[in-house]
Design a protein around this motif. Structure first.
Motif, PDB file in Angstrom:
ATOM      1  N   GLY A  27      63.610 -81.179 -76.719  1.00  0.00           N
ATOM      2  CA  GLY A  27      63.907 -79.844 -77.233  1.00  0.00           C
ATOM      3  C   GLY A  27      65.400 -79.583 -77.299  1.00  0.00           C
ATOM      4  O   GLY A  27      65.913 -79.032 -78.282  1.00  0.00           O
ATOM      5  N   LYS A  28      66.101 -80.007 -76.261  1.00  0.00           N
ATOM      6  CA  LYS A  28      67.560 -79.834 -76.236  1.00  0.00           C
ATOM      7  C   LYS A  28      68.207 -80.664 -77.343  1.00  0.00           C
ATOM      8  O   LYS A  28      69.138 -80.200 -78.014  1.00  0.00           O
ATOM      9  CB  LYS A  28      68.120 -80.256 -74.874  1.00  0.00           C
ATOM     10  N   PHE A  29      67.698 -81.874 -77.562  1.00  0.00           N
ATOM     11  CA  PHE A  29      68.211 -82.712 -78.649  1.00  0.00           C
ATOM     12  C   PHE A  29      68.089 -81.981 -79.986  1.00  0.00           C
ATOM     13  O   PHE A  29      69.027 -81.915 -80.765  1.00  0.00           O
ATOM     14  CB  PHE A  29      67.462 -84.051 -78.708  1.00  0.00           C
ATOM     15  N   LEU A  30      66.907 -81.436 -80.250  1.00  0.00           N
ATOM     16  CA  LEU A  30      66.662 -80.761 -81.521  1.00  0.00           C
ATOM     17  C   LEU A  30      67.567 -79.529 -81.672  1.00  0.00           C
ATOM     18  O   LEU A  30      68.087 -79.256 -82.758  1.00  0.00           O
ATOM     19  CB  LEU A  30      65.199 -80.358 -81.631  1.00  0.00           C
ATOM     20  N   GLN A  39      60.024 -72.864 -86.102  1.00  0.00           N
ATOM     21  CA  GLN A  39      59.732 -72.658 -84.688  1.00  0.00           C
ATOM     22  C   GLN A  39      58.955 -73.860 -84.169  1.00  0.00           C
ATOM     23  O   GLN A  39      57.880 -74.174 -84.676  1.00  0.00           O
ATOM     24  CB  GLN A  39      58.935 -71.374 -84.500  1.00  0.00           C
ATOM     25  N   PHE A  40      59.511 -74.513 -83.151  1.00  0.00           N
ATOM     26  CA  PHE A  40      58.924 -75.700 -82.552  1.00  0.00           C
ATOM     27  C   PHE A  40      58.427 -75.362 -81.152  1.00  0.00           C
ATOM     28  O   PHE A  40      59.088 -74.626 -80.423  1.00  0.00           O
ATOM     29  CB  PHE A  40      59.971 -76.809 -82.394  1.00  0.00           C
ATOM     30  N   LEU A  41      57.299 -75.948 -80.782  1.00  0.00           N
ATOM     31  CA  LEU A  41      56.830 -75.862 -79.406  1.00  0.00           C
ATOM     32  C   LEU A  41      56.486 -77.270 -78.946  1.00  0.00           C
ATOM     33  O   LEU A  41      55.596 -77.915 -79.499  1.00  0.00           O
ATOM     34  CB  LEU A  41      55.598 -74.956 -79.283  1.00  0.00           C
ATOM     35  N   SER A  60      60.418 -74.239 -76.111  1.00  0.00           N
ATOM     36  CA  SER A  60      60.430 -73.566 -77.407  1.00  0.00           C
ATOM     37  C   SER A  60      61.801 -73.738 -78.031  1.00  0.00           C
ATOM     38  O   SER A  60      62.819 -73.488 -77.375  1.00  0.00           O
ATOM     39  CB  SER A  60      60.155 -72.078 -77.234  1.00  0.00           C
ATOM     40  N   VAL A  61      61.822 -74.150 -79.296  1.00  0.00           N
ATOM     41  CA  VAL A  61      63.075 -74.314 -80.024  1.00  0.00           C
ATOM     42  C   VAL A  61      62.925 -73.615 -81.371  1.00  0.00           C
ATOM     43  O   VAL A  61      61.915 -73.799 -82.058  1.00  0.00           O
ATOM     44  CB  VAL A  61      63.419 -75.806 -80.249  1.00  0.00           C
ATOM     45  N   ILE A  62      63.922 -72.839 -81.719  1.00  0.00           N
ATOM     46  CA  ILE A  62      63.963 -72.207 -83.034  1.00  0.00           C
ATOM     47  C   ILE A  62      65.254 -72.660 -83.711  1.00  0.00           C
ATOM     48  O   ILE A  62      66.330 -72.600 -83.116  1.00  0.00           O
ATOM     49  CB  ILE A  62      63.924 -70.673 -82.936  1.00  0.00           C
ATOM     50  N   VAL A  63      65.133 -73.157 -84.937  1.00  0.00           N
ATOM     51  CA  VAL A  63      66.277 -73.567 -85.739  1.00  0.00           C
ATOM     52  C   VAL A  63      66.224 -72.726 -87.010  1.00  0.00           C
ATOM     53  O   VAL A  63      65.217 -72.739 -87.720  1.00  0.00           O
ATOM     54  CB  VAL A  63      66.223 -75.076 -86.076  1.00  0.00           C
ATOM     55  N   SER A  64      67.296 -71.979 -87.260  1.00  0.00           N
ATOM     56  CA  SER A  64      67.260 -71.000 -88.336  1.00  0.00           C
ATOM     57  C   SER A  64      68.592 -70.893 -89.069  1.00  0.00           C
ATOM     58  O   SER A  64      69.638 -71.204 -88.507  1.00  0.00           O
ATOM     59  CB  SER A  64      66.899 -69.630 -87.738  1.00  0.00           C
ATOM     60  N   ASP A  65      68.519 -70.419 -90.312  1.00  0.00           N
ATOM     61  CA  ASP A  65      69.734 -70.100 -91.056  1.00  0.00           C
ATOM     62  C   ASP A  65      70.274 -68.735 -90.661  1.00  0.00           C
ATOM     63  O   ASP A  65      71.439 -68.433 -90.886  1.00  0.00           O
ATOM     64  CB  ASP A  65      69.444 -70.101 -92.563  1.00  0.00           C
ATOM     65  N   GLU A  66      69.428 -67.905 -90.087  1.00  0.00           N
ATOM     66  CA  GLU A  66      69.778 -66.537 -89.697  1.00  0.00           C
ATOM     67  C   GLU A  66      69.817 -66.445 -88.169  1.00  0.00           C
ATOM     68  O   GLU A  66      69.220 -67.270 -87.482  1.00  0.00           O
ATOM     69  CB  GLU A  66      68.720 -65.563 -90.221  1.00  0.00           C
ATOM     70  N   PRO A  67      70.469 -65.435 -87.612  1.00  0.00           N
ATOM     71  CA  PRO A  67      70.451 -65.264 -86.158  1.00  0.00           C
ATOM     72  C   PRO A  67      69.007 -65.181 -85.633  1.00  0.00           C
ATOM     73  O   PRO A  67      68.134 -64.617 -86.280  1.00  0.00           O
ATOM     74  CB  PRO A  67      71.192 -63.937 -85.945  1.00  0.00           C
ATOM     75  N   VAL A  68      68.806 -65.749 -84.459  1.00  0.00           N
ATOM     76  CA  VAL A  68      67.486 -65.775 -83.831  1.00  0.00           C
ATOM     77  C   VAL A  68      67.341 -64.526 -82.974  1.00  0.00           C
ATOM     78  O   VAL A  68      68.125 -64.306 -82.057  1.00  0.00           O
ATOM     79  CB  VAL A  68      67.319 -67.053 -82.977  1.00  0.00           C
ATOM     80  N   GLY A  69      66.330 -63.716 -83.280  1.00  0.00           N
ATOM     81  CA  GLY A  69      66.142 -62.460 -82.570  1.00  0.00           C
ATOM     82  C   GLY A  69      65.538 -62.629 -81.193  1.00  0.00           C
ATOM     83  O   GLY A  69      65.898 -61.947 -80.253  1.00  0.00           O
ATOM     84  N   SER A 113      67.801 -71.486 -80.767  1.00  0.00           N
ATOM     85  CA  SER A 113      67.488 -71.077 -79.401  1.00  0.00           C
ATOM     86  C   SER A 113      66.686 -72.202 -78.775  1.00  0.00           C
ATOM     87  O   SER A 113      65.945 -72.914 -79.458  1.00  0.00           O
ATOM     88  CB  SER A 113      66.730 -69.752 -79.357  1.00  0.00           C
ATOM     89  N   TRP A 114      66.863 -72.366 -77.470  1.00  0.00           N
ATOM     90  CA  TRP A 114      66.179 -73.397 -76.691  1.00  0.00           C
ATOM     91  C   TRP A 114      65.712 -72.728 -75.410  1.00  0.00           C
ATOM     92  O   TRP A 114      66.538 -72.203 -74.661  1.00  0.00           O
ATOM     93  CB  TRP A 114      67.148 -74.550 -76.384  1.00  0.00           C
ATOM     94  N   LEU A 115      64.404 -72.686 -75.216  1.00  0.00           N
ATOM     95  CA  LEU A 115      63.858 -71.999 -74.048  1.00  0.00           C
ATOM     96  C   LEU A 115      62.913 -72.944 -73.309  1.00  0.00           C
ATOM     97  O   LEU A 115      61.783 -73.156 -73.736  1.00  0.00           O
ATOM     98  CB  LEU A 115      63.118 -70.729 -74.469  1.00  0.00           C
ATOM     99  N   PRO A 116      63.381 -73.538 -72.205  1.00  0.00           N
ATOM    100  CA  PRO A 116      62.523 -74.438 -71.430  1.00  0.00           C
ATOM    101  C   PRO A 116      61.597 -73.664 -70.495  1.00  0.00           C
ATOM    102  O   PRO A 116      61.897 -72.550 -70.088  1.00  0.00           O
ATOM    103  CB  PRO A 116      63.532 -75.266 -70.628  1.00  0.00           C
ATOM    104  N   SER A 117      60.479 -74.289 -70.170  1.00  0.00           N
ATOM    105  CA  SER A 117      59.539 -73.699 -69.219  1.00  0.00           C
ATOM    106  C   SER A 117      58.795 -74.846 -68.551  1.00  0.00           C
ATOM    107  O   SER A 117      58.321 -75.760 -69.230  1.00  0.00           O
ATOM    108  CB  SER A 117      58.550 -72.800 -69.965  1.00  0.00           C
ATOM    109  N   TYR A 118      58.717 -74.804 -67.227  1.00  0.00           N
ATOM    110  CA  TYR A 118      57.953 -75.844 -66.538  1.00  0.00           C
ATOM    111  C   TYR A 118      57.271 -75.271 -65.320  1.00  0.00           C
ATOM    112  O   TYR A 118      57.675 -74.254 -64.770  1.00  0.00           O
ATOM    113  CB  TYR A 118      58.802 -77.066 -66.180  1.00  0.00           C
ATOM    114  N   GLY A 119      56.193 -75.954 -64.947  1.00  0.00           N
ATOM    115  CA  GLY A 119      55.384 -75.524 -63.815  1.00  0.00           C
ATOM    116  C   GLY A 119      56.084 -75.777 -62.497  1.00  0.00           C
ATOM    117  O   GLY A 119      57.258 -76.158 -62.448  1.00  0.00           O
TER     118      GLY A 119
END
Length: 179
Positions: free
Chosen positions: A20-23, A5-7, A52-61, A35-41
């Motif tokens: 984040g999109k690159f990763l 899990q990356f932030l 937020s980026v999650i890279v996993s071998d299993e489905p991301v919940g 999963s890639w979840l952007p957030s900005y002010g």
């Protein structure tokens, strides 16, 4: 690997969402679940931005990253806000050009990279994000030039295809940087 899990966090205009999109694309190319979840002010440039980026071998919940394994802080407010949230044993990558203080924790691995200064000195002042990303991939032993090129090809539009080599150069600079 089960999941990482990356932030990414910083000011708008620092390329937080792009890196984040690159990763995320790099993970997809490697047949990972992502999963890639952007957030900005309220303002994109100059406001706060996180990704937020999650890279996993299993489905991301859930795409929410509350306690990142890896924090990328591109400015002091980001480090102040998220430092305590990193899991014990996690990693923090800080742009030491813009963050003068040291991380207060001793249960995480910390990398101080003067990314903004290196980007400016090397003629690509907008690519501090990719310098840090190169360092992350190297620290995770996941810097594969072919995979990096493929992922860059996915996130850099055809209109800006000339930026592929510059981004790769920035990432190599980060990967090769020694504190």
């Amino acid at each position: 690997m089960s999941a990482k899990q990356f932030l990414f966090s910083g000011f708008g205009g620092q390329g937080i969402l792009f890196v984040g999109k690159f990763l995320a694309y790099k993970g997809l190319i490697e047949d990972k679940q992502v999963s890639w979840l952007p957030s900005y002010g309220p303002e994109m440039r100059g406001g706060t931005a996180s990704c937020s980026v999650i890279v996993s071998d299993e489905p991301v919940g859930s795409p929410i990253v509350s306690n990142p394994d890896i924090l990328i802080a591109m400015n002091l407010p980001s480090l102040d806000k998220y430092e305590k949230a990193v899991v014990p044993g996690g990693m923090i990558f800080a742009d030491s050009t813009l963050i003068e203080r040291k991380v207060a924790r001793d249960d995480v691995k910390v990398y101080y990279i003067p990314a903004t200064r290196l980007a400016s000195e090397n003629g690509f002042p907008t690519l501090a994000n990719m310098i840090i990303c190169g360092k992350i991939l190297k620290a995770l032993d996941e810097f594969d030039e072919e995979g990096v090129k493929k992922a860059l090809g996915k996130v850099i539009s055809a209109k800006h295809a000339d930026m592929l080599d510059v981004n790769l150069k920035a990432m190599k600079l980060g990967a090769d940087y020694e504190e």
